[in-house]
Design an enzyme around this catalytic site. Structure first.
Site, PDB file in Angstrom:
ATOM      1  N   GLU A 126       0.849  -1.197   0.000  1.00 34.31           N
ATOM      2  CA  GLU A 126       0.000   0.000   0.000  1.00 34.31           C
ATOM      3  C   GLU A 126       0.882   1.244   0.000  1.00 34.31           C
ATOM      4  O   GLU A 126       1.636   1.481   0.948  1.00 34.31           O
ATOM      5  CB  GLU A 126      -0.899  -0.007   1.239  1.00 34.31           C
TER       6      GLU A 126
ATOM      7  N   LYS B  63     -10.854  -1.500   7.467  1.00 33.55           N
ATOM      8  CA  LYS B  63      -9.630  -1.193   8.213  1.00 33.55           C
ATOM      9  C   LYS B  63     -10.018  -0.678   9.596  1.00 33.55           C
ATOM     10  O   LYS B  63     -10.729   0.323   9.715  1.00 33.55           O
ATOM     11  CB  LYS B  63      -8.843  -0.132   7.446  1.00 33.55           C
TER      12      LYS B  63
END
Length: 220
Positions: free
Chosen positions: A46, A136
């Site tokens: 990421e 998340k």
């Protein structure tokens, strides 16, 4: 080049066990860091968009691997426009610190995995019902694995990704508490090691992270 569909990309993300949060990645070392992480078994990378070079880095790192080797995503995405730019640059998943429906809708429209950030059960369910592929839980370390477990208990249908302060000493606890995958940044990529060119150290840490995730999944 092998192209993966959304379900296969989700499997790749989960199988990685760890999403490497490459915050502040440097253009001169990003590819070396990515290779080092991959060498240690971390196959989800990421790149956060608060980096002015983020879009170019997403494109460059994506181009350096086959789709069946590594998936590259964008992090810290706050609005739909940035999500679209990241997708155009090759991002295969998008992560946000908050729940923004525009980001979720954009990712859903283009078939890209999306993980909004949430802290409470209400936020997690809202994100999932809006179309999130996983949620998340952020910042995870503020309350620890027990908080994740408390969310996972009544909401087992939602894949959870605790991020923010997850380290080697706690990663197994998060997996045992119900994490589908964890996000890790500085604990995974030591800044001093990267600056000195010690990428083998990054590989060793990545290998230990993935080993502990696997062991926790197997109940060891």
């Amino acid at each position: 080049m092998v192209t993966l569909d959304a379900a296969e990309k989700m499997d790749r993300l989960i199988d990685s066990g760890v999403v490497a949060v490459m915050r502040g990645a440097d253009a001169d070392t990003a590819l070396d860091v990515a290779e080092a992480l991959h060498g240690g078994g971390v196959t989800a990378l990421e790149i956060t968009v608060d980096n002015p070079d983020a879009m170019e880095l997403i494109e460059a790192v994506s181009a350096s691997f086959d789709d069946d080797e590594v998936i590259v995503g964008a992090g810290t995405v706050l609005e739909a426009e940035t999500a679209r730019r990241a997708i155009d640059s090759g991002a295969e998943f998008v992560v946000s610190p908050t729940v923004d429906r525009g980001v979720v809708e954009t990712c859903n429209r283009y078939g890209v995995l999306v993980a909004p950030g949430a802290f409470t059960p209400t936020e997690a369910l809202d994100a999932y019902e809006a179309g999130a592929d996983l949620v998340k839980i952020f910042p995870a370390a503020s309350v620890g694995p027990s908080h994740l477990s408390a969310i996972a208990g009544p909401l087992p249908q939602i894949p959870l990704m605790p991020t923010g302060g997850v380290g080697l000493d706690t990663v197994a606890d998060y997996v045992e508490a119900g994490a589908a995958v964890v996000g890790a940044g500085s604990a995974l990529m030591d800044e001093a090691a990267i600056e000195s060119g010690d990428f083998e150290s990054v590989t060793e840490t990545a290998r230990e992270f993935t080993r502990r995730v696997e062991a926790a999944r197997e109940g060891e």
